[in-house]
Design a protein around this motif. Structure first.
Motif, mmCIF file in Angstrom:
data_model
loop_
_atom_site.group_PDB
_atom_site.id
_atom_site.type_symbol
_atom_site.label_atom_id
_atom_site.label_comp_id
_atom_site.label_asym_id
_atom_site.label_seq_id
_atom_site.Cartn_x
_atom_site.Cartn_y
_atom_site.Cartn_z
ATOM 1 N N PRO A 10 6.751 -19.911 19.503
ATOM 2 C CA PRO A 10 6.887 -19.306 20.836
ATOM 3 C C PRO A 10 5.978 -18.108 21.091
ATOM 4 C CG PRO A 10 8.766 -18.774 19.448
ATOM 5 C CD PRO A 10 7.985 -19.817 18.712
ATOM 6 N N PRO A 56 2.151 -21.280 24.913
ATOM 7 C CA PRO A 56 3.563 -21.094 24.556
ATOM 8 C C PRO A 56 4.102 -19.704 24.868
ATOM 9 C CG PRO A 56 2.475 -22.372 22.865
ATOM 10 C CD PRO A 56 1.393 -21.927 23.812
ATOM 11 N N ILE A 58 3.696 -26.801 31.879
ATOM 12 C CA ILE A 58 4.410 -27.738 31.013
ATOM 13 C C ILE A 58 4.147 -29.166 31.488
ATOM 14 C CG2 ILE A 58 6.684 -28.479 30.186
ATOM 15 C CD1 ILE A 58 7.663 -25.639 30.572
ATOM 16 N N VAL A 81 6.289 -25.468 22.204
ATOM 17 C CA VAL A 81 6.602 -24.070 22.521
ATOM 18 C C VAL A 81 7.630 -23.533 21.526
ATOM 19 C CG1 VAL A 81 7.674 -22.534 24.215
ATOM 20 C CG2 VAL A 81 6.037 -24.279 24.960
ATOM 21 N N ILE A 120 4.875 -19.324 28.524
ATOM 22 C CA ILE A 120 6.077 -20.055 28.937
ATOM 23 C C ILE A 120 7.332 -19.275 28.549
ATOM 24 C CG2 ILE A 120 7.416 -22.164 28.621
ATOM 25 C CD1 ILE A 120 4.862 -22.525 30.279
#
Length: 226
Positions: A117, A49, A61, A113, A52
């Motif tokens: 995060p 996460p 993903i 995510v 990303i």
């Protein structure tokens, strides 16, 4: 006690579920690549996460939804997919179903995510996309009876459970577990992906439905495929 769904006992698909079967094969092939490539392969294609959010490795993903952490992980996921996927694929058409599955998996990964995060814990597995399939099944065939294997310690029994009950209880457990994890984060199951994928599937299922399928309301007996 555990309940393992096997197949829909109330209807059978008109066509062979080629996309569902292909997804199962693809997941199996990727798992073999994981076994041969080892930790280096997994670390390359799993989702992180924090990475990303930082704008890196966005391809994961997609790739992470075809990866699994163990034999029990992939077998469990594929059993659930085969239990609910054929009917949902038949409700849509192969092309729409493939798009639905991928978008459901993407929604599930993004939900994971968004839930944390800053996490650096690797995420992988098809369960978010399969949750989308289960959400679609619930809103379209809630009264169908699911042939299931009931496991109580060493005792096994085949039983039939209404889809609304089986899937509804499953989702409730995922939702409650997500709340518990939010209070005390652990390195366990990706409940946010399950909840996110399920909601996506339940909300969008009718958008992917074949027009002619909307007129078919009478269930048909389905021969066991599993």
């Amino acid at each position: 006690m555990a309940v393992i769904p096997l197949n829909d006992a109330s209807r059978r698909p008109i066509r062979f579920p080629v996309i569902t079967a292909s997804i199962i094969v693809l997941n199996g092939l990727v798992f073999l690549l994981e076994l041969s490539g080892g930790n280096a392969f997994v670390m390359e294609w799993r989702l992180i996460p924090a990475s990303i959010v930082g704008g890196h490795h966005w391809i994961t993903i997609l790739t992470a939804m075809f990866m699994h952490g163990s034999w029990s992980h992939i077998i469990g996921n594929m059993v659930f997919l085969w239990a609910f996927g054929p009917e949902v694929e038949d409700l849509m058409n192969p092309r729409r179903y493939a798009m639905f599955y991928l978008l459901g998996g993407l929604a599930a990964m993004l939900a994971e995510v968004a839930a944390d995060p800053t996490s650096t814990t690797p995420n992988l597995g098809a369960s978010g996309a399969i949750a989308a399939v289960m959400g679609a099944f619930l809103v379209t065939y809630p009264r169908d009876r699911i042939r299931s294997l009931l496991v109580i310690f060493v005792f096994l029994r085949v039983t039939y459970i209404p889809a609304a009950l089986l899937i509804g209880v499953w989702f409730l457990l995922q939702f409650l577990s997500l709340g518990a994890v939010a209070q005390q984060p652990t390195d366990g199951v990706a409940y946010a992906a399950h909840v996110g994928g399920f909601i996506f599937g339940a909300v969008t299922a009718r958008l992917f439905e074949r027009r002619e399928a909307a007129h078919v309301t009478q269930p048909h007996h389905r021969l066991a495929l599993f």
